[in-house]
Design an enzyme around this catalytic site. Structure first.
Site, short mmCIF file in Angstrom:
data_model
loop_
_atom_site.label_atom_id
_atom_site.label_comp_id
_atom_site.label_asym_id
_atom_site.label_seq_id
_atom_site.Cartn_x
_atom_site.Cartn_y
_atom_site.Cartn_z
N GLU A 11 43.29 54.62 42.35
CA GLU A 11 44.06 53.67 43.14
C GLU A 11 45.58 53.93 43.06
O GLU A 11 46.32 53.45 43.88
CB GLU A 11 43.72 52.24 42.71
CG GLU A 11 42.29 51.87 43.09
CD GLU A 11 41.81 50.59 42.45
OE1 GLU A 11 40.88 49.99 43.01
OE2 GLU A 11 42.32 50.19 41.39
N MET A 171 38.18 42.32 40.37
CA MET A 171 38.12 42.01 38.94
C MET A 171 39.48 41.82 38.26
O MET A 171 39.54 41.74 37.04
CB MET A 171 37.31 43.11 38.22
CG MET A 171 35.89 43.22 38.77
SD MET A 171 34.89 44.56 38.07
CE MET A 171 34.71 44.00 36.37
N ASP A 195 32.78 48.18 49.48
CA ASP A 195 31.35 47.83 49.52
C ASP A 195 31.27 46.38 49.94
O ASP A 195 32.29 45.70 50.02
CB ASP A 195 30.70 48.02 48.13
CG ASP A 195 31.42 47.20 47.07
OD1 ASP A 195 32.30 47.75 46.39
OD2 ASP A 195 31.17 45.98 46.96
N1 ADE Z 1 35.51 46.08 43.32
C1 ADE Z 1 34.97 46.80 44.31
N2 ADE Z 1 33.75 46.32 44.66
C2 ADE Z 1 33.53 45.25 43.84
C3 ADE Z 1 32.46 44.35 43.69
N3 ADE Z 1 31.37 44.45 44.46
N4 ADE Z 1 32.56 43.39 42.75
C4 ADE Z 1 33.67 43.31 41.97
N5 ADE Z 1 34.70 44.15 42.05
C5 ADE Z 1 34.64 45.11 42.99
#
Ligand code: ADE
Length: 238
Positions: A11, A171, A195
């Protein structure tokens, strides 16, 4: 001074490669990179994964003189309209894994703290303008839900959508927000969707992370151009 935090190497490495007059500052638990990007003096760092790392890193940045904080990275899309590659600019942030409901607090509320932390209106506006230059993606302003969990189930998505009205799950963001808010320092969180936080999330995340990390780079460079008073300049060659 402007601070830019990413959770992982992927990142920030694209930004680090372009940092001019780079100086590395090794601090307990984190290395900060000081230098200039597009003529703006910045502190750039990989903060690590999770809320504790994010809070520690943000504290170090503020002690080193950061007066504005941008967090950039990837997230799992929660809003049903979000697709991989889309970009979320934070309106506000919550900690979805905090539960002091046994003492009468709403889910997500840390006792003594607000239920959510609002991002800075000016940084939000600049982030949205910069994000709109990324071709072929939707830019959404919305709530970012943070917790020390990788969300990878329809139930997890439904919980974040129904209980918090979250646009995306990640997170770190709310920990950055909490520390900045306590210090009165403006912040914004920008997340590219890697995602959609359902059962396919682990595979999608690994596959799409590098591509969406490039989006994050483009948004940050676009923000720097605008914050340094030179909007409209080319900000990204790819
Ligand atoms: N960062 C990227 N995808 C995530 C997900 N599904 N849950 C938590 N943090 C993420």
């Amino acid at each position: 001074m402007l601070a830019i935090i990413g959770a992982m190497d992927e990142e920030i490495e694209l930004l680090l490669a372009d940092l001019q007059a780079r100086e590395d500052l090794k601090l307990p638990g984190v290395t900060l990179h000081r230098g200039t990007l597009d003529g703006v003096e910045v502190l750039l760092t990989r903060g690590g994964i999770g809320k504790v790392n994010a809070a520690m890193t943000t504290t170090h940045l503020l002690v080193q003189g950061a007066t504005r904080v941008i967090f950039t990275g990837v997230a799992g899309g929660v809003h049903p309209e979000l697709r991989v590659g889309d970009i979320v600019v934070s309106t506000d942030l919550v900690q979805h894994d905090v539960d002091v409901s046994a003492l009468g607090y709403d889910l997500g509320t840390v006792p003594g703290e607000p239920p959510a932390w609002a991002a800075d209106p000016e940084l939000r506006q600049v982030a949205v303008q910069a994000a709109r230059t990324v071709e072929g993606v939707t830019v959404m302003e919305g709530r970012v839900a943070s917790g020390d969990q990788f969300i990878a189930s329809p139930q997890g998505v439904a919980r974040l959508w129904q209980s918090f009205g979250a646009a995306c799950a990640e997170m770190e963001g709310a920990a950055v927000a909490q520390v900045c808010a306590k210090a009165g320092v403006p912040f914004v969180v920008i997340r590219s969707v890697s995602d959609t936080a359902d059962t396919g999330a682990p595979v999608d995340y690994r596959e799409f992370m590098p591509r969406v990390a490039r989006h994050a780079k483009q948004v940050v460079r676009g923000m720097l151009a605008r914050l340094s008073g030179t909007p409209g300049q080319p900000t990204d060659a790819g």
